[in-house]
Design an enzyme around this catalytic site. Structure first.
Site, PDB file in Angstrom:
ATOM      1  N   ASN A 248      42.481 -30.265  17.516  1.00 43.19           N
ATOM      2  CA  ASN A 248      42.337 -30.046  18.958  1.00 43.19           C
ATOM      3  C   ASN A 248      43.149 -28.847  19.440  1.00 43.19           C
ATOM      4  O   ASN A 248      42.891 -28.308  20.518  1.00 43.19           O
ATOM      5  CB  ASN A 248      42.739 -31.297  19.740  1.00 43.19           C
ATOM      6  N   HIS A 249      44.117 -28.369  18.642  1.00 40.44           N
ATOM      7  CA  HIS A 249      44.894 -27.187  19.044  1.00 40.44           C
ATOM      8  C   HIS A 249      44.255 -25.885  18.559  1.00 40.44           C
ATOM      9  O   HIS A 249      44.757 -24.807  18.909  1.00 40.44           O
ATOM     10  CB  HIS A 249      46.327 -27.288  18.528  1.00 40.44           C
ATOM     11  N   ASP A 659      46.913 -12.749  33.391  1.00 38.29           N
ATOM     12  CA  ASP A 659      47.338 -11.554  32.662  1.00 38.29           C
ATOM     13  C   ASP A 659      46.264 -11.180  31.640  1.00 38.29           C
ATOM     14  O   ASP A 659      46.425 -11.355  30.432  1.00 38.29           O
ATOM     15  CB  ASP A 659      48.684 -11.818  31.973  1.00 38.29           C
ATOM     16  N   ASN A 701      64.431  -5.363  38.484  1.00 37.07           N
ATOM     17  CA  ASN A 701      64.514  -3.899  38.414  1.00 37.07           C
ATOM     18  C   ASN A 701      63.730  -3.215  39.538  1.00 37.07           C
ATOM     19  O   ASN A 701      63.605  -1.994  39.555  1.00 37.07           O
ATOM     20  CB  ASN A 701      63.997  -3.394  37.065  1.00 37.07           C
ATOM     21  N   ASP A 703      60.584  -2.828  40.347  1.00 37.09           N
ATOM     22  CA  ASP A 703      59.468  -1.945  40.000  1.00 37.09           C
ATOM     23  C   ASP A 703      58.131  -2.483  40.496  1.00 37.09           C
ATOM     24  O   ASP A 703      57.068  -1.929  40.192  1.00 37.09           O
ATOM     25  CB  ASP A 703      59.400  -1.727  38.491  1.00 37.09           C
TER      26      ASP A 703
END
Length: 731
Positions: A248-249, A659, A701, A703
Site C-alpha cells: 500500500n506504500h 510544490d 531571510n 526573500d
C-alpha cells in the site's frame, strides 16, 4: 561415642544434621517459589508495559493513515464536484491526472539517461547493462558504505525495470523444489540495514536462492530508494527467481506524507522529479500477489469476502497509479435529476466529512459485492465497449505470454484506461475494490468482513472468510505483511494466516524484531528473527522496554498537547462547578473522546498524570505539565498555531502537492492557498491576516518565499521531559 553417629566410617553426618535437612530443603523450596513468583510478576509487568507501548505506537500510526485517506477523499471530492476552473481544484488536480508524459510519444526522450553525463569526480558505483550478479553485488556494497548512485544509472536502472515489469502477470507463480528454499520477506520501509542483514544471514538472491518481497519497500525509513534499486537490480538479473509484490506504500500519494518523496528530492535535487515520475509508473506495474506451488498465497495486506483471484489475474493493474483513487464515473441526468451544483456542494462536503469509513466498505455491515457503487454499461456506446474488450484482451494475452508490447500499443492501452476519461466500465469499481482490499486489509479474530475504519482503507476479515477464500481457490496458507509484529511474525485464523514483517526497530529501537521466512517443498514456514540495531542487542529486557516506553509516551504527549483546547473543553463538561478538578474516570473518558485512539487511559494514567488529589485530576495543571516546547514567534492569532500542530502531516502533504516543481520552496501566495485548502478540509475559518502574519514570521531571510523543510522543522514540537534523558538513566 559411637552412638552419637549413625553408621560408621568417615563422611557421615551427625544425627542432628539429618533431622534439620528437611527444614533446610523446605526453606530452600519456599525461597525458590518466592523468587519464581516475583520473577513471573516482574516479567508480566514488563510485558504489560510493552503491550501498552505497542498499542500507543500502533494507534498513532493508524490514526495518521486514516487522516491521510480522509484528506485524499477530500481532494477527490474537489475533483468530482468542483468546476475545472475553481482555484481549489486547480491546486491539486495534477496528482489525479494520468501521467501524460508516460502516454506521450516523447516518453523515451523525456526519461532518456544518455544526455546525463557522469563526471570524472564521481566515485560511486558504475553500472553496465544488461545487469549482472557482479554489478548488483557491487551496488549492494556501495550502499553499505553509504555511497550514492549517479542519477544517470538510477534512471537507466528504473527504465529497464519498467520494461520488465509491464510484461509480468498480476499474480506471479513460483515452484518450490527439494534443492532450494524460497525466502519470503515482509515490510522493509526504508530500513536498508535490515535488508543487508537478511542478505548476510541468508545469502544474496540467485537462481539457487529465490526470494519473494511482499511490498512496502519505501517510506518512514531513510534508505527507501537504495532498497528499491537493489531489489530492481536483482529482479533484472533473476526475473524468474526474484518476485516483488506491490504494497500500500507503493503509491505516490502515500509517499507525499510518509517521506519517500522528500527522500528522493533530497538525494537528487536536479533529477528527483524525473525519478519520481518514473517510479510512479513502476509502482503501478508491480505484481499484486505471488502463489507458491498453487498452495500458498502471498499478498501484502490480505483478502475480503469478495476476493476473486481469477478476476485479480485479469485486471489492468497499471490503471491504478494510486490505489486510493477509485475509477471516476461520469454523472448523468436521470429522471430529471442533475449533477450537484455549487449550491448543494457545501452540504455534500460536510456529509463526506462525517463518514469515517473504509475506502471500499461503506457500512458497518459485512460488505457484499452489490453494495459497491455501479454504473450501467448502457451509458457507454456499444462500439467503445467492443473496442475496449478486444484491445484489453489482446493486451492481457500478450502480457501473460511474456511478449513485450510495442510503444504504439502501450500508448493506446494507457489512453484507453485513463481514469479521467469518464468511460469507466462497470467492472472497474469491482477491480478497484479487489486491489484496495489486497493492499490495505487486516485480519481480525471474529468472523465476518467489516470496514477497516482504523486504517481507513480495506477491510477487517475473519477466520470464516479465510476458510472460504482459501478453500475456493484450493489454497492452504495465506502469507501477508502490512502489520508490524513484536516478534516479526504472527499466526492467526487457526494458523491459516501468517503475518511477516521484516523491518526491525520499526517504531523505536527495541520496539520489535524483524523476521523472514524460509519455505521448502513441504510448504512449512521456518522463521529467522533478528535485530538490526547493535544498541538494541546490548540492552537488557528492562532497558529495552523502558527505552521504547519513553518514546511512545513522548509521541502520546505530543498528541495530547496539540489537542489541548479540545481536551480542556471536554474536561469542562465534567466540571460543572468550575473547580478545575475532575475524576480519573472522567479524565480518561474525555481524553479518549477527543483523541479517539482506543487506548487504556486509566492504565496509562501513572505515566501521564504526575499527581492526583483523592482520585481527582487538576486538568489545567496537567496540561501545563505536558512539557512541550513551542517556537517563540510573535503571532497575534495563536489558534492558527494549534491548527498547524494538530494537522502537521496534512499541512506538509498539501505543501508538497502544491510544490509542483519540487523545488522545496513555495511563494507567499502558495502558502496562503495551502492554508485555505486546509481550512476547507477542516471546515474551519482562518483569516488571510493570520496566514500573512504567520508567513512573515517564518520568512527568515525576507526573500518572499518559504522553505518547506525549514518551516516544518521550525514548528516541530519538542518533549522536554525526554530531551535530556540518556540511556544511562534507565529505570
Amino acid at each position: 561415642m559411637m552412638n552419637e553417629c549413625i553408621g560408621s566410617g568417615r563422611g557421615r553426618l551427625p544425627q542432628q544434621s539429618y533431622e534439620q535437612a528437611p527444614f533446610f530443603q523446605s526453606s530452600a523450596m519456599r525461597a525458590a517459589l518466592l523468587i519464581q513468583r516475583w520473577y513471573r510478576q516482574y516479567v508480566a509487568r514488563l510485558e504489560m508495559r510493552r503491550r501498552c507501548t505497542w498499542n500507543i505506537f500502533q494507534s498513532i500510526e493508524y490514526a495518521g493513515e486514516q487522516d491521510q485517506i480522509k484528506l485524499y477523499n477530500f481532494f477527490g471530492f474537489l475533483m468530482d464536484h468542483f468546476t475545472p476552473a475553481s482555484s481549489e481544484r486547480n491546486l491539486i488536480s495534477h496528482i489525479f491526472r494520468k501521467n501524460e508524459i508516460c502516454r506521450d510519444a516523447e516518453w523515451e526522450r523525456y526519461f532518456c539517461y544518455k544526455s546525463i553525463e557522469v563526471p570524472d569526480s564521481y566515485n560511486g558505483p558504475h553500472l553496465t547493462f544488461p545487469m549482472t550478479f557482479c554489478g548488483v553485488s557491487k551496488l549492494v556494497e556501495a550502499f553499505k558504505h553509504k555511497q550514492q548512485l549517479h542519477a544517470r544509472y538510477v534512471l537507466q536502472l528504473l527504465g529497464e525495470t519498467w520494461r520488465l515489469l509491464r510484461i509480468l502477470p498480476n499474480i506471479s507463480q513460483v515452484a518450490a523444489c527439494h534443492t532450494k528454499e524460497i525466502t519470503i520477506c515482509g515490510d522493509l520501509h526504508g530500513h536498508l540495514e535490515d535488508l543487508l542483514l537478511i542478505f548476510y544471514k541468508n545469502g544474496l538472491p540467485s537462481s539457487e536462492k529465490p526470494y519473494v518481497f511482499n511490498g512496502d519497500y519505501v517510506d518512514r525509513g531513510k534508505n527507501s530508494l537504495e532498497i528499491l534499486l537493489i531489489l530492481f537490480g536483482f529482479l533484472l538479473v533473476y526475473p524468474n527467481d526474484v518476485h516483488l509484490n506491490r504494497g500500500n506504500h507503493e503509491d505516490h500519494i502515500v509517499n507525499l506524507r510518509y517521506g519517500f518523496t522528500k527522500e528522493v528530492l533530497g538525494k537528487y535535487r536536479m533529477h528527483g522529479k524525473m525519478i519520481l515520475k518514473l517510479l510512479q509508473k513502476i509502482f503501478s506495474w508491480l505484481p499484486l500477489a505471488t502463489v507458491i506451488d498453487h498452495k500458498v498465497l502471498i499478498v501484502h495486506g490480505g483478502i475480503s469476502d469478495t476476493t476473486n483471484l481469477d478476476r485479480i489475474a485479469r485486471v489492468d493493474r497499471h490503471k491504478y497509479v494510486s490505489a486510493l483513487r477509485p475509477p471516476k464515473s461520469t454523472h448523468h441526468a436521470v429522471n430529471g435529476s442533475k449533477t450537484p451544483t455549487m449550491n448543494n456542494r457545501n452540504t455534500e462536503l460536510v456529509e463526506s466529512r462525517r463518514r469515517v469509513c473504509s475506502l471500499t466498505h461503506h457500512s458497518s455491515a459485512p460488505a457484499h459485492g452489490h453494495d459497491i457503487p455501479r454504473r450501467s454499461l448502457h451509458s457507454v456506446p456499444m462500439s467503445s465497449q467492443l473496442n475496449w474488450s478486444v484491445e484489453e484482451e489482446l493486451k492481457r494475452r500478450r502480457r501473460l505470454a511474456g511478449f513485450d508490447q510495442s510503444y504504439g500499443e502501450l500508448q493506446k492501452s494507457d489512453s484507453d484506461s485513463d481514469p479521467e476519461s469518464g468511460e469507466t466500465a462497470e467492472t472497474d469499481e469491482h477491480e478497484w475494490k479487489q486491489i484496495v482490499d489486497m493492499l490495505w486489509s487486516d485480519p481480525m479474530p471474529q468472523n465476518g468482513c467489516i470496514p477497516n475504519e482504523v486504517r481507513g482503507g480495506g477491510c477487517y476479515w475473519g477466520p470464516d472468510v479465510t476458510e472460504e477464500v482459501l478453500g475456493r481457490h484450493n489454497l492452504q496458507l495465506l502469507i501477508r505483511s502490512h502489520e508490524c509484529k513484536q516478534e516479526g511474525y504472527e499466526f492467526c485464523h487457526n494458523r491459516r494466516v501468517l503475518t511477516i514483517f521484516s523491518a526491525s526497530n520499526y517504531y523505536e529501537v527495541g520496539s520489535n524484531r524483524g523476521a523472514y521466512i524460509r519455505m521448502g517443498p513441504d510448504l512449512v514456514p521456518h522463521f529467522n528473527q533478528y535485530q538490526a540495531s547493535r544498541t538494541c542487542r546490548e540492552l537488557t529486557l528492562r532497558q529495552s522496554v523502558g527505552w521504547t516506553e519513553r518514546s511512545a509516551l513522548r509521541a502520546l504527549r505530543e498528541q495530547l498537547f496539540v489537542h489541548k483546547s479540545d481536551l480542556i473543553s471536554a474536561f469542562q463538561e465534567f466540571d460543572a462547578n468550575k473547580t478545575g478538578m475532575i475524576s480519573l474516570r472522567h479524565w480518561a473518558s474525555a481524553t479518549e473522546r477527543v483523541l479517539n485512539l482506543g487506548l487504556p487511559w486509566r492504565v496509562l494514567r501513572p505515566q501521564l498524570v504526575s499527581s492526583t488529589q483523592y482520585g481527582m485530576v487538576d486538568y489545567q495543571q496537567w496540561i501545563r505539565e505536558l512539557s512541550i516546547t513551542e517556537p517563540k514567534l510573535e503571532i497575534s492569532d495563536n489558534s492558527i498555531l494549534e491548527t498547524m500542530y494538530k494537522n502537521h502531516s496534512n499541512l506538509e502533504t498539501i505543501f508538497r502537492i502544491i510544490d509542483t516543481d519540487h523545488s522545496g520552496l513555495i511563494s507567499f501566495e502558495e502558502f496562503r492557498q495551502t492554508w485555505k485548502l486546509l481550512s476547507s478540509h477542516l471546515n474551519t475559518e482562518i483569516s488571510d491576516e493570520a496566514i500573512a502574519d504567520l508567513a512573515q514570521s517564518i520568512d527568515f531571510n525576507k526573500d518572499g518565499s518559504i522553505d518547506i523543510n525549514e518551516f516544518m522543522e521550525a514548528f516541530r514540537l519538542v518533549d522536554l521531559s525526554a530531551h535530556n534523558m540518556s540511556l544511562s538513566q534507565e529505570l
